[in-house]
Design a protein around this motif. Structure first.
Motif, PDB file in Angstrom:
ATOM      1  N   LEU A  11       2.596  -1.737   4.231  1.00  8.97           N
ATOM      2  CA  LEU A  11       2.436  -0.313   3.959  1.00  8.97           C
ATOM      3  C   LEU A  11       3.812   0.339   3.842  1.00  8.97           C
ATOM      4  CD1 LEU A  11      -0.488   0.390   6.434  1.00  8.97           C
ATOM      5  CD2 LEU A  11      -0.577  -0.353   4.044  1.00  8.97           C
ATOM      6  N   PHE A  12       4.005   1.074   2.783  1.00  8.05           N
ATOM      7  CA  PHE A  12       5.298   1.700   2.501  1.00  8.05           C
ATOM      8  C   PHE A  12       5.168   3.200   2.731  1.00  8.05           C
ATOM      9  CE2 PHE A  12       8.768   3.369  -0.072  1.00  8.05           C
ATOM     10  CZ  PHE A  12       9.792   2.485   0.200  1.00  8.05           C
ATOM     11  N   SER A  13       5.768   3.678   3.816  1.00  8.57           N
ATOM     12  CA  SER A  13       5.653   5.084   4.208  1.00  8.57           C
ATOM     13  C   SER A  13       6.709   5.907   3.471  1.00  8.57           C
ATOM     14  CB  SER A  13       5.807   5.222   5.723  1.00  8.57           C
ATOM     15  OG  SER A  13       5.629   6.567   6.128  1.00  8.57           O
ATOM     16  N   TRP A  14       6.510   6.140   2.206  1.00  9.54           N
ATOM     17  CA  TRP A  14       7.512   6.761   1.351  1.00  9.54           C
ATOM     18  C   TRP A  14       7.800   8.217   1.731  1.00  9.54           C
ATOM     19  CZ3 TRP A  14       5.565  10.995  -1.135  1.00  9.54           C
ATOM     20  CH2 TRP A  14       4.175  11.064  -1.255  1.00  9.54           C
ATOM     21  N   LEU A  15       6.818   8.918   2.299  1.00 12.79           N
ATOM     22  CA  LEU A  15       6.989  10.339   2.585  1.00 12.79           C
ATOM     23  C   LEU A  15       7.892  10.599   3.791  1.00 12.79           C
ATOM     24  CD1 LEU A  15       6.075  13.113   1.509  1.00 12.79           C
ATOM     25  CD2 LEU A  15       4.137  12.997   3.072  1.00 12.79           C
ATOM     26  N   THR A  16       8.074   9.596   4.634  1.00 16.68           N
ATOM     27  CA  THR A  16       8.908   9.778   5.820  1.00 16.68           C
ATOM     28  C   THR A  16      10.321   9.239   5.623  1.00 16.68           C
ATOM     29  OG1 THR A  16       8.032   7.700   6.738  1.00 16.68           O
ATOM     30  CG2 THR A  16       6.926   9.745   7.390  1.00 16.68           C
ATOM     31  N   GLN A  17      10.634   8.807   4.417  1.00 20.81           N
ATOM     32  CA  GLN A  17      11.977   8.317   4.125  1.00 20.81           C
ATOM     33  C   GLN A  17      12.862   9.453   3.614  1.00 20.81           C
ATOM     34  OE1 GLN A  17      11.975   4.861   1.645  1.00 20.81           O
ATOM     35  NE2 GLN A  17      11.013   3.602   3.207  1.00 20.81           N
ATOM     36  N   PRO A  18      14.183   9.265   3.630  1.00 19.37           N
ATOM     37  CA  PRO A  18      15.072  10.289   3.081  1.00 19.37           C
ATOM     38  C   PRO A  18      14.785  10.552   1.600  1.00 19.37           C
ATOM     39  CG  PRO A  18      16.304   8.683   4.373  1.00 19.37           C
ATOM     40  CD  PRO A  18      14.926   8.135   4.221  1.00 19.37           C
ATOM     41  N   GLY A  19      15.054  11.790   1.171  1.00 23.60           N
ATOM     42  CA  GLY A  19      14.805  12.182  -0.208  1.00 23.60           C
ATOM     43  C   GLY A  19      15.846  11.619  -1.172  1.00 23.60           C
ATOM     44  N   PRO A  20      15.750  12.030  -2.427  1.00 21.87           N
ATOM     45  CA  PRO A  20      14.819  13.035  -2.963  1.00 21.87           C
ATOM     46  C   PRO A  20      13.390  12.514  -3.035  1.00 21.87           C
ATOM     47  CG  PRO A  20      16.148  12.092  -4.729  1.00 21.87           C
ATOM     48  CD  PRO A  20      16.711  11.549  -3.450  1.00 21.87           C
ATOM     49  N   GLY A  70      -2.268   1.967  -4.709  1.00 23.42           N
ATOM     50  CA  GLY A  70      -1.820   3.335  -4.528  1.00 23.42           C
ATOM     51  C   GLY A  70      -2.988   4.282  -4.351  1.00 23.42           C
ATOM     52  N   HIS A  71      -2.929   5.080  -3.289  1.00 21.41           N
ATOM     53  CA  HIS A  71      -3.987   6.041  -2.974  1.00 21.41           C
ATOM     54  C   HIS A  71      -3.485   7.454  -3.260  1.00 21.41           C
ATOM     55  CE1 HIS A  71      -5.795   8.664   0.387  1.00 21.41           C
ATOM     56  NE2 HIS A  71      -6.711   8.573  -0.562  1.00 21.41           N
ATOM     57  N   SER A  72      -4.206   8.215  -4.090  1.00 18.46           N
ATOM     58  CA  SER A  72      -3.882   9.600  -4.383  1.00 18.46           C
ATOM     59  C   SER A  72      -2.467   9.688  -4.966  1.00 18.46           C
ATOM     60  CB  SER A  72      -4.060  10.439  -3.120  1.00 18.46           C
ATOM     61  OG  SER A  72      -4.046  11.814  -3.406  1.00 18.46           O
ATOM     62  N   THR A  73      -1.559  10.451  -4.364  1.00 13.07           N
ATOM     63  CA  THR A  73      -0.188  10.503  -4.873  1.00 13.07           C
ATOM     64  C   THR A  73       0.429   9.108  -4.924  1.00 13.07           C
ATOM     65  OG1 THR A  73       0.121  12.741  -3.995  1.00 13.07           O
ATOM     66  CG2 THR A  73       2.110  11.494  -4.501  1.00 13.07           C
ATOM     67  N   GLY A  74       0.063   8.245  -3.985  1.00 11.89           N
ATOM     68  CA  GLY A  74       0.551   6.870  -4.015  1.00 11.89           C
ATOM     69  C   GLY A  74       0.164   6.146  -5.287  1.00 11.89           C
ATOM     70  N   GLY A 120       0.821  -1.203   0.000  1.00 13.10           N
ATOM     71  CA  GLY A 120       0.000   0.000   0.000  1.00 13.10           C
ATOM     72  C   GLY A 120       0.854   1.252   0.000  1.00 13.10           C
ATOM     73  N   LEU A 121       0.541   2.169  -0.894  1.00 12.43           N
ATOM     74  CA  LEU A 121       1.256   3.442  -1.012  1.00 12.43           C
ATOM     75  C   LEU A 121       0.266   4.569  -0.727  1.00 12.43           C
ATOM     76  CD1 LEU A 121       3.182   2.753  -4.352  1.00 12.43           C
ATOM     77  CD2 LEU A 121       4.015   2.408  -2.017  1.00 12.43           C
ATOM     78  N   PRO A 122       0.384   5.224   0.424  1.00 11.18           N
ATOM     79  CA  PRO A 122      -0.576   6.277   0.776  1.00 11.18           C
ATOM     80  C   PRO A 122      -0.322   7.575   0.018  1.00 11.18           C
ATOM     81  CG  PRO A 122       1.060   6.032   2.508  1.00 11.18           C
ATOM     82  CD  PRO A 122       1.347   4.954   1.498  1.00 11.18           C
TER      83      PRO A 122
END
Length: 235
Positions: A35-44, A70-74, A9-11
């Protein structure tokens, strides 16, 4: 389905991974929901870079293609993933998303506020417009607490990247089975964009549900049914 089934799951942006919990409960005993919390990981944090990090995670953990929700941006990240790494994706459930942000009426206003007025009022506004009905107070507080820890720069960068991205010309190559689920009362992205996305994918169908922007939370049974159908078609 069996517990050998993996669903990643990609939020969406500023959306806590916990938004998937009702759908996860609906699939209990049938799928291993990761669930993959992509927004809280290091960038870019641009969409292509995030998709590459997801690809690395999938390749490192599973030897077979997985279902990606994938939800929204996910959902955009999921599309980019399927375009660049089709061997990793067995099927797609795309929830209130699109191949572009044309007609996504408030993205420029949100970007201005992220840049100039970052704070809880903005995060609360983004959260509240994502649901047809008000959230339970405790649930809402938990979602806001999660969002408060998200980087301002990460939020700005991913939304700016999404605004400038149009994957329409590459959708013909996404041949995995897909179901596009969209809330009738989505205040962020009109259902017509979900229909357009489904119509541009070679092996997709469109399902309209009576929710706002977050069917994974508001209509978990409907999204779980879409997962089951995508898996059946992928086999």
């Amino acid at each position: 389905m069996t517990m050998e089934t993996v669903l990643v799951g990609l939020p969406g942006t500023l959306c806590a991974p916990a938004v998937f919990e009702p759908m996860t409960r609906a699939l209990a005993g049938e799928a291993d929901v990761v669930l993959f919390s992509w927004l809280t990981q290091p960038g870019p944090w641009d969409i292509p870079s995030v998709a590459e990090r997801v690809a690395g995670h999938l390749a490192a953990n599973w030897s077979r293609p997985v279902i990606v929700c994938g939800h929204s941006t996910g959902g955009v990240i999921a599309l980019q993933l399927a375009i660049r790494h089709p061997e990793l994706v067995g099927g797609l459930v795309l929830v209130d998303t699109g191949a572009h942000m044309h007609g996504h009426g408030d993205v420029d206003a949100i970007l201005r506020r992220v840049k100039d007025d970052w704070g809880e009022d903005l995060r609360a506004a983004v959260l509240d417009r994502s649901f047809r009905d008000p959230l339970d107070d405790a649930v809402r507080a938990g979602f806001l607490e999660w969002a408060a820890a998200v980087s301002q720069q990460a939020t700005y960068d991913v939304l700016a990247s999404q605004r400038g991205l149009d994957l329409t010309g590459e959708l013909a190559g996404v041949t995995q089975p897909a179901i596009v689920v969209h809330g009738r009362y989505d205040r962020a992205r009109p259902p017509e964009q979900g229909r357009e996305l489904a119509g541009s994918l070679p092996n997709a169908e469109f399902r309209l549900v009576e929710t706002g922007h977050s069917p994974v939370y508001e209509a978990p049974a409907a999204v779980a049914a879409a997962v089951r159908d995508v898996l059946a078609r992928s086999r």
